[in-house]
Scaffold this motif. Structure first.
Motif, PDB file in Angstrom:
ATOM      1  N   MET A  71       0.859  -1.173   0.000  1.00 30.62           N
ATOM      2  CA  MET A  71       0.000   0.000   0.000  1.00 30.62           C
ATOM      3  C   MET A  71       0.904   1.234   0.000  1.00 30.62           C
ATOM      4  SD  MET A  71      -2.891   1.162   2.789  1.00 30.62           S
ATOM      5  CE  MET A  71      -3.761  -0.371   2.621  1.00 30.62           C
ATOM      6  N   ILE A  72       0.727   2.097  -0.984  1.00 33.63           N
ATOM      7  CA  ILE A  72       1.564   3.271  -1.124  1.00 33.63           C
ATOM      8  C   ILE A  72       1.022   4.463  -0.359  1.00 33.63           C
ATOM      9  CG2 ILE A  72       2.458   4.929  -2.790  1.00 33.63           C
ATOM     10  CD1 ILE A  72       2.691   2.613  -4.741  1.00 33.63           C
ATOM     11  N   GLN A  73      -0.292   4.550  -0.246  1.00 28.67           N
ATOM     12  CA  GLN A  73      -0.865   5.664   0.515  1.00 28.67           C
ATOM     13  C   GLN A  73      -2.037   5.178   1.343  1.00 28.67           C
ATOM     14  OE1 GLN A  73      -1.960   8.274  -2.778  1.00 28.67           O
ATOM     15  NE2 GLN A  73      -4.091   8.086  -2.243  1.00 28.67           N
ATOM     16  N   PHE A  74      -2.317   5.925   2.399  1.00 28.68           N
ATOM     17  CA  PHE A  74      -3.427   5.619   3.286  1.00 28.68           C
ATOM     18  C   PHE A  74      -4.513   6.664   3.071  1.00 28.68           C
ATOM     19  CE2 PHE A  74       0.377   4.323   5.876  1.00 28.68           C
ATOM     20  CZ  PHE A  74       0.227   2.967   5.655  1.00 28.68           C
ATOM     21  N   GLU A  75      -5.778   6.238   3.139  1.00 30.63           N
ATOM     22  CA  GLU A  75      -6.893   7.158   2.976  1.00 30.63           C
ATOM     23  C   GLU A  75      -7.780   7.122   4.206  1.00 30.63           C
ATOM     24  OE1 GLU A  75      -8.878   6.827  -0.778  1.00 30.63           O
ATOM     25  OE2 GLU A  75      -6.997   6.496  -1.842  1.00 30.63           O
ATOM     26  N   ASN A  76      -8.519   8.230   4.428  1.00 35.43           N
ATOM     27  CA  ASN A  76      -9.450   8.344   5.554  1.00 35.43           C
ATOM     28  C   ASN A  76      -8.767   8.085   6.890  1.00 35.43           C
ATOM     29  OD1 ASN A  76     -11.617   8.851   3.717  1.00 35.43           O
ATOM     30  ND2 ASN A  76     -11.717   6.659   3.321  1.00 35.43           N
ATOM     31  N   VAL A  77      -7.679   8.806   7.136  1.00 37.84           N
ATOM     32  CA  VAL A  77      -6.918   8.657   8.373  1.00 37.84           C
ATOM     33  C   VAL A  77      -6.802  10.004   9.082  1.00 37.84           C
ATOM     34  CG1 VAL A  77      -5.572   6.711   7.498  1.00 37.84           C
ATOM     35  CG2 VAL A  77      -4.698   9.043   7.253  1.00 37.84           C
ATOM     36  N   THR A  78      -6.379   9.926  10.339  1.00 36.56           N
ATOM     37  CA  THR A  78      -6.039  11.107  11.132  1.00 36.56           C
ATOM     38  C   THR A  78      -4.559  10.974  11.486  1.00 36.56           C
ATOM     39  OG1 THR A  78      -8.264  11.164  12.059  1.00 36.56           O
ATOM     40  CG2 THR A  78      -6.566  12.385  13.236  1.00 36.56           C
ATOM     41  N   VAL A  79      -3.833  12.077  11.400  1.00 34.57           N
ATOM     42  CA  VAL A  79      -2.399  12.056  11.673  1.00 34.57           C
ATOM     43  C   VAL A  79      -2.091  13.011  12.819  1.00 34.57           C
ATOM     44  CG1 VAL A  79      -0.096  12.475  10.727  1.00 34.57           C
ATOM     45  CG2 VAL A  79      -1.905  11.571   9.246  1.00 34.57           C
ATOM     46  N   ASP A  80      -1.329  12.522  13.796  1.00 33.73           N
ATOM     47  CA  ASP A  80      -0.859  13.395  14.872  1.00 33.73           C
ATOM     48  C   ASP A  80       0.096  14.422  14.289  1.00 33.73           C
ATOM     49  OD1 ASP A  80      -2.139  12.715  17.191  1.00 33.73           O
ATOM     50  OD2 ASP A  80      -0.514  11.495  17.989  1.00 33.73           O
ATOM     51  N   LYS A  81      -0.126  15.669  14.615  1.00 35.54           N
ATOM     52  CA  LYS A  81       0.728  16.743  14.118  1.00 35.54           C
ATOM     53  C   LYS A  81       2.109  16.704  14.776  1.00 35.54           C
ATOM     54  CE  LYS A  81       0.385  21.712  13.327  1.00 35.54           C
ATOM     55  NZ  LYS A  81      -0.464  22.885  13.557  1.00 35.54           N
ATOM     56  N   ALA A  82       2.148  16.358  16.052  1.00 34.66           N
ATOM     57  CA  ALA A  82       3.415  16.306  16.786  1.00 34.66           C
ATOM     58  C   ALA A  82       4.188  15.038  16.442  1.00 34.66           C
ATOM     59  CB  ALA A  82       3.155  16.359  18.283  1.00 34.66           C
ATOM     60  N   ALA A  83       5.484  15.188  16.272  1.00 32.37           N
ATOM     61  CA  ALA A  83       6.346  14.054  15.951  1.00 32.37           C
ATOM     62  C   ALA A  83       6.683  13.254  17.208  1.00 32.37           C
ATOM     63  CB  ALA A  83       7.634  14.546  15.313  1.00 32.37           C
ATOM     64  N   ASN A  84       6.909  11.966  17.031  1.00 28.82           N
ATOM     65  CA  ASN A  84       7.522  11.115  18.047  1.00 28.82           C
ATOM     66  C   ASN A  84       9.025  11.228  17.789  1.00 28.82           C
ATOM     67  OD1 ASN A  84       4.898   9.955  18.793  1.00 28.82           O
ATOM     68  ND2 ASN A  84       5.034   8.960  16.815  1.00 28.82           N
ATOM     69  N   ILE A  85       9.785  11.658  18.774  1.00 28.26           N
ATOM     70  CA  ILE A  85      11.211  11.901  18.572  1.00 28.26           C
ATOM     71  C   ILE A  85      12.008  11.049  19.563  1.00 28.26           C
ATOM     72  CG2 ILE A  85      13.039  13.644  18.624  1.00 28.26           C
ATOM     73  CD1 ILE A  85      10.834  15.728  17.996  1.00 28.26           C
ATOM     74  N   TYR A  86      12.959  10.284  19.023  1.00 28.25           N
ATOM     75  CA  TYR A  86      13.779   9.385  19.827  1.00 28.25           C
ATOM     76  C   TYR A  86      15.260   9.633  19.526  1.00 28.25           C
ATOM     77  CZ  TYR A  86       9.295   6.938  19.767  1.00 28.25           C
ATOM     78  OH  TYR A  86       7.965   6.627  19.843  1.00 28.25           O
ATOM     79  N   PHE A  87      16.099   9.281  20.473  1.00 28.09           N
ATOM     80  CA  PHE A  87      17.544   9.310  20.277  1.00 28.09           C
ATOM     81  C   PHE A  87      18.027  10.665  19.754  1.00 28.09           C
ATOM     82  CE2 PHE A  87      16.132   4.900  19.816  1.00 28.09           C
ATOM     83  CZ  PHE A  87      16.846   4.318  20.854  1.00 28.09           C
ATOM     84  N   GLY A  88      17.578  11.726  20.417  1.00 25.61           N
ATOM     85  CA  GLY A  88      18.034  13.060  20.070  1.00 25.61           C
ATOM     86  C   GLY A  88      17.661  13.507  18.671  1.00 25.61           C
ATOM     87  N   GLY A  89      16.565  12.975  18.141  1.00 26.36           N
ATOM     88  CA  GLY A  89      16.095  13.355  16.814  1.00 26.36           C
ATOM     89  C   GLY A  89      16.604  12.479  15.692  1.00 26.36           C
TER      90      GLY A  89
END
Length: 105
Positions: free
Chosen positions: A1-19
């Motif tokens: 699947m190349i793209q997802f449809e009818n989704v919600t995306v969190d605006k804030a990133a999950n950041i690990y290991f100093g970015g």
């Protein structure tokens, strides 16, 4: 699947290991979720709560599941991590990935 449809995306990133590892969480209408992210070269260890499907869409890395041997993905590939386990990554190039959180069967 190349793209997802009818989704919600969190605006804030999950950041690990100093970015060096970042992702965004994608929520589906059926209640499931995935994260889409990138990993910069480096060595990392993660722990799971749910079973995970790690779909590597680009890049080169080695992964090692708890008690297992190092395996390589170069370009694209998929591996699964059991719930409540840890796994190690040795990322050689920038890696693009999609992590799916799966219910145990």
């Amino acid at each position: 699947m190349i793209q997802f449809e009818n989704v919600t995306v969190d605006k804030a990133a999950n950041i690990y290991f100093g970015g060096k590892v970042t992702s965004r969480t994608v929520f589906f209408e059926d209640g499931t979720k995935k994260t889409l992210g990138i990993m910069m070269p480096g060595e990392y260890e993660f722990a799971t709560v749910l079973k995970e499907e790690m779909d590597i869409t680009a890049g080169k890395l080695q992964y090692k599941l708890a008690g297992g041997e190092w395996k390589t993905i170069d370009g694209s590939g998929v591996f699964y991590v059991p719930a409540n386990e840890s796994f190690q990554l040795n990322v050689h190039t920038i890696v693009d990935y999609c992590c799916s959180y799966l219910e145990e069967e």
